[in-house]
Design a protein around this motif. Structure first.
Motif, mmCIF file in Angstrom:
data_model
loop_
_atom_site.group_PDB
_atom_site.id
_atom_site.type_symbol
_atom_site.label_atom_id
_atom_site.label_comp_id
_atom_site.label_asym_id
_atom_site.label_seq_id
_atom_site.Cartn_x
_atom_site.Cartn_y
_atom_site.Cartn_z
ATOM 1 N N LEU A 114 -3.581 3.977 -3.580
ATOM 2 C CA LEU A 114 -3.894 2.492 -3.445
ATOM 3 C C LEU A 114 -4.978 2.402 -2.631
ATOM 4 O O LEU A 114 -4.847 2.009 -1.347
ATOM 5 C CB LEU A 114 -2.566 1.614 -3.056
ATOM 6 C CG LEU A 114 -1.379 1.703 -3.984
ATOM 7 C CD1 LEU A 114 0.020 1.107 -3.426
ATOM 8 C CD2 LEU A 114 -1.654 1.162 -5.291
ATOM 9 N N VAL A 134 5.495 3.733 -0.541
ATOM 10 C CA VAL A 134 4.737 3.478 -1.881
ATOM 11 C C VAL A 134 3.562 4.009 -1.642
ATOM 12 O O VAL A 134 2.697 3.729 -0.766
ATOM 13 C CB VAL A 134 4.838 2.057 -2.492
ATOM 14 C CG1 VAL A 134 6.490 1.550 -2.636
ATOM 15 C CG2 VAL A 134 4.446 1.081 -1.425
ATOM 16 N N THR A 135 3.021 4.586 -2.752
ATOM 17 C CA THR A 135 1.553 4.981 -3.137
ATOM 18 C C THR A 135 1.195 4.251 -4.504
ATOM 19 O O THR A 135 1.869 3.354 -4.890
ATOM 20 C CB THR A 135 1.244 6.477 -2.634
ATOM 21 O OG1 THR A 135 -0.192 6.526 -2.797
ATOM 22 C CG2 THR A 135 1.765 7.228 -3.843
ATOM 23 N N GLY A 136 0.205 5.176 -5.099
ATOM 24 C CA GLY A 136 0.103 4.550 -6.482
ATOM 25 C C GLY A 136 -1.400 5.073 -6.997
ATOM 26 O O GLY A 136 -1.819 6.193 -6.352
ATOM 27 N N GLN A 154 -4.429 -1.651 -10.335
ATOM 28 C CA GLN A 154 -3.810 -0.610 -9.603
ATOM 29 C C GLN A 154 -2.528 -0.560 -9.994
ATOM 30 O O GLN A 154 -1.864 -1.627 -10.662
ATOM 31 C CB GLN A 154 -3.871 -1.306 -8.074
ATOM 32 C CG GLN A 154 -5.094 -1.048 -7.384
ATOM 33 C CD GLN A 154 -5.181 -1.407 -5.845
ATOM 34 O OE1 GLN A 154 -4.788 -2.234 -5.318
ATOM 35 N NE2 GLN A 154 -5.386 -0.282 -5.039
ATOM 36 N N VAL A 156 1.683 0.859 -8.747
ATOM 37 C CA VAL A 156 2.557 1.236 -7.501
ATOM 38 C C VAL A 156 3.461 2.320 -8.257
ATOM 39 O O VAL A 156 3.983 2.398 -9.187
ATOM 40 C CB VAL A 156 3.158 0.140 -6.918
ATOM 41 C CG1 VAL A 156 4.022 0.502 -5.808
ATOM 42 C CG2 VAL A 156 2.437 -0.943 -6.502
#
Ligand code: GRF
Length: 202
Positions: A114, A134-136, A154, A156
């Motif tokens: 992200l 969390v990332t993404g 984006q 997640v």
């Protein structure tokens, strides 16, 4: 819209674009992949392109006296296919000023984090090491920086306690492929404007 896709590895993001074009996905957006380029040979990404009957080209940095010449040669190789949009899908080289002089503002990259968090070559590893929950993934326009251009979309992805880099990256890619097809498809179909850091799609 004519897409040229740049790859450096397995090419599963490329495959998602190819499948969408073949199916009702990006084709419904009026997009088509017309050629695939890479910075190295012997990668699955190029095999996927060949299997789809697409022209491919390889521009290796070591074949040129300096980075600037490689940058110019890559731009020439891409220009030969007259793209409306260039998609960097797991392409692991920085696109330089000569390339961006011709394709800046219409080159899209996908990154497995992200942004602006965790830019660069090890976004998944860095996010895992940092301990984020969390990332993404991020689809963005390429500018002169590293993973710093205006953000288009984006997605997640949760990080699980048992994750290692490979497991997390695969879970990210499951989101990333759909994000890339939809983002590229909308840009191709609807057009867009970039105003500062904002990407406006009508
Ligand atoms: C993608 O996650 C991309 O964001 C990153 O490298 C990966 C390439 O995967 N830069 P693939 O080659 O499309 O399978």
């Amino acid at each position: 819209a004519r897409l040229v896709v740049l790859v450096s590895g397995s090419g599963t993001n490329l495959q998602a674009l190819l499948d969408a074009v073949a199916g009702r996905g990006a084709a419904a957006y009026g997009a088509e992949v017309v050629a695939v380029g890479a910075d190295r040979d012997g990668i699955a990404g190029l095999d996927r392109a060949r299997a789809a009957g697409l022209p491919v080209f390889v521009c290796r940095v070591r074949d040129y006296p300096a980075r600037a010449e490689w940058d110019a040669a890559l731009a020439e190789a891409v220009a030969a296919h007259e793209p409306d949009l260039v998609v960097s899908a797991g392409f692991m080289k920085i696109l330089g000023p000569r390339f961006l002089a011709r394709f800046g503002g219409r080159t899209v990259n996908t990154h497995p984090a992200l942004l602006p968090s965790f830019p660069g070559t090890h976004g998944v590893r860095d996010a895992l090491a940092y301990g984020v929950k969390v990332t993404g993934c991020t689809v963005h326009f390429v500018d002169e920086g590293v993973d710093t251009g205006p953000i288009i979309a984006q997605g997640v992805v949760e990080v699980r306690p048992e994750d290692d880099e490979a497991a997390l990256h695969e879970r990210i890619k499951e989101v990333e492929r759909g994000l890339l097809v939809d983002a590229v498809g909308r840009l191709a179909r609807d057009g867009y404007r970039i105003e500062g850091r904002k990407v406006l799609i009508p």
